[in-house]
Design an enzyme around this catalytic site. Sequence first.
Site, PDB file in Angstrom:
ATOM      1  N   GLU A   1      -4.163  -6.180  -6.501  1.00 57.73           N
ATOM      2  CA  GLU A   1      -5.493  -6.754  -6.602  1.00 57.73           C
ATOM      3  C   GLU A   1      -6.235  -6.166  -7.800  1.00 57.73           C
ATOM      4  O   GLU A   1      -5.869  -5.105  -8.312  1.00 57.73           O
ATOM      5  CB  GLU A   1      -6.274  -6.495  -5.315  1.00 57.73           C
ATOM      6  CG  GLU A   1      -6.749  -5.068  -5.125  1.00 57.73           C
ATOM      7  CD  GLU A   1      -5.669  -4.147  -4.555  1.00 57.73           C
ATOM      8  OE1 GLU A   1      -6.009  -2.991  -4.220  1.00 57.73           O
ATOM      9  OE2 GLU A   1      -4.487  -4.550  -4.468  1.00 57.73           O
TER      10      GLU A   1
ATOM     11  N   SER B   1       0.836  -1.189   0.000  1.00 57.39           N
ATOM     12  CA  SER B   1       0.000   0.000   0.000  1.00 57.39           C
ATOM     13  C   SER B   1       0.884   1.258   0.000  1.00 57.39           C
ATOM     14  O   SER B   1       1.659   1.457  -0.935  1.00 57.39           O
ATOM     15  CB  SER B   1      -0.955  -0.029   1.195  1.00 57.39           C
ATOM     16  OG  SER B   1      -1.932   0.977   1.089  1.00 57.39           O
TER      17      SER B   1
ATOM     18  N   HIS C   1      -7.354  -5.484  -1.164  1.00 55.04           N
ATOM     19  CA  HIS C   1      -6.189  -4.680  -0.770  1.00 55.04           C
ATOM     20  C   HIS C   1      -5.524  -5.242   0.489  1.00 55.04           C
ATOM     21  O   HIS C   1      -4.291  -5.309   0.578  1.00 55.04           O
ATOM     22  CB  HIS C   1      -6.620  -3.232  -0.547  1.00 55.04           C
ATOM     23  CG  HIS C   1      -5.483  -2.278  -0.415  1.00 55.04           C
ATOM     24  ND1 HIS C   1      -4.638  -1.981  -1.460  1.00 55.04           N
ATOM     25  CD2 HIS C   1      -5.043  -1.538   0.646  1.00 55.04           C
ATOM     26  CE1 HIS C   1      -3.726  -1.109  -1.063  1.00 55.04           C
ATOM     27  NE2 HIS C   1      -3.941  -0.830   0.215  1.00 55.04           N
TER      28      HIS C   1
END
Length: 288
Positions: free
Chosen positions: A224, A168, A270
Amino acid sequence: MHRRSFLAATSFIAGLSALRSRSALSETSSPTHRLAQRRFDSADGQRHYQVFVAVPVADPPAEGWPAIYMLDGNAAFDALQQADLDLVRDHALVGIGYEEGRNDPDNRDLDYTPPFSLDGMTFPADPPSMEKAGGGDVFLALMAERMLPQLAKEFSLDPTRRMLWGHSYGGLFAVNALFKQPDLFRSYYAISPSLSWHAPLMLHAEGVSQHRAVGQSELVILYEVVEAGGDERRRARLQRRRMIFDEMFKRLGARADIALTHRAYPGENHGSMFGVGMRAALARGVPK
């Protein structure tokens, strides 16, 4: 991509919870790795880092151990199982976390995001963000100038074979680190990276980025598949995300100094990509 969405994972092998505690106990063992922790402070003294280290119990090779450096180190070492360490019997693992614990989003937001002013341009957020952000270059300097040299010396880590892994915002940091200091790591693993943060900031960063002096940097981007839907604003953001990813893949794939691998994971989200991406990196290891 929500800044607090990194994975809440299961605990590691018995004894690591004691390692993570702030008691006098600072080292313990697994069947394959010696476990330790070290502490670093930011240059301004405002952030305090807990670094978790797993070093093979065997004698190191002459050049030192290849090492995988993982951001969100508290969560990464929480997620590790002995089966994961069995994959990296000839690698050291380093988790860079925070003394305040795994759920320290304000500090990670600041540390993992790049400055949003670059080359005389400022890239505003959409929607406007109130988060503490933009300290990625300062954190990268702390890693390059203090963390990596000290850890390499103490734990016999090979400075030519190290991987930077992040999820992330951590993935965003890994890509920014590649652009700013391409020779610092051999491999850069970006899992679900937030490349559309302050878009088109990262595309501009690529355009003015440094190039590796010799050879190639390995860059792996795993992510993803986000289904379209929702209101008009969400659809616009997803379209911008796809555009940023497609353009970034096109540019990076054309560079002679980068060996790019990218892969989409349908059915993952995620949060779940944290574990998927971590185990993909452990299975791959750091190339020679």
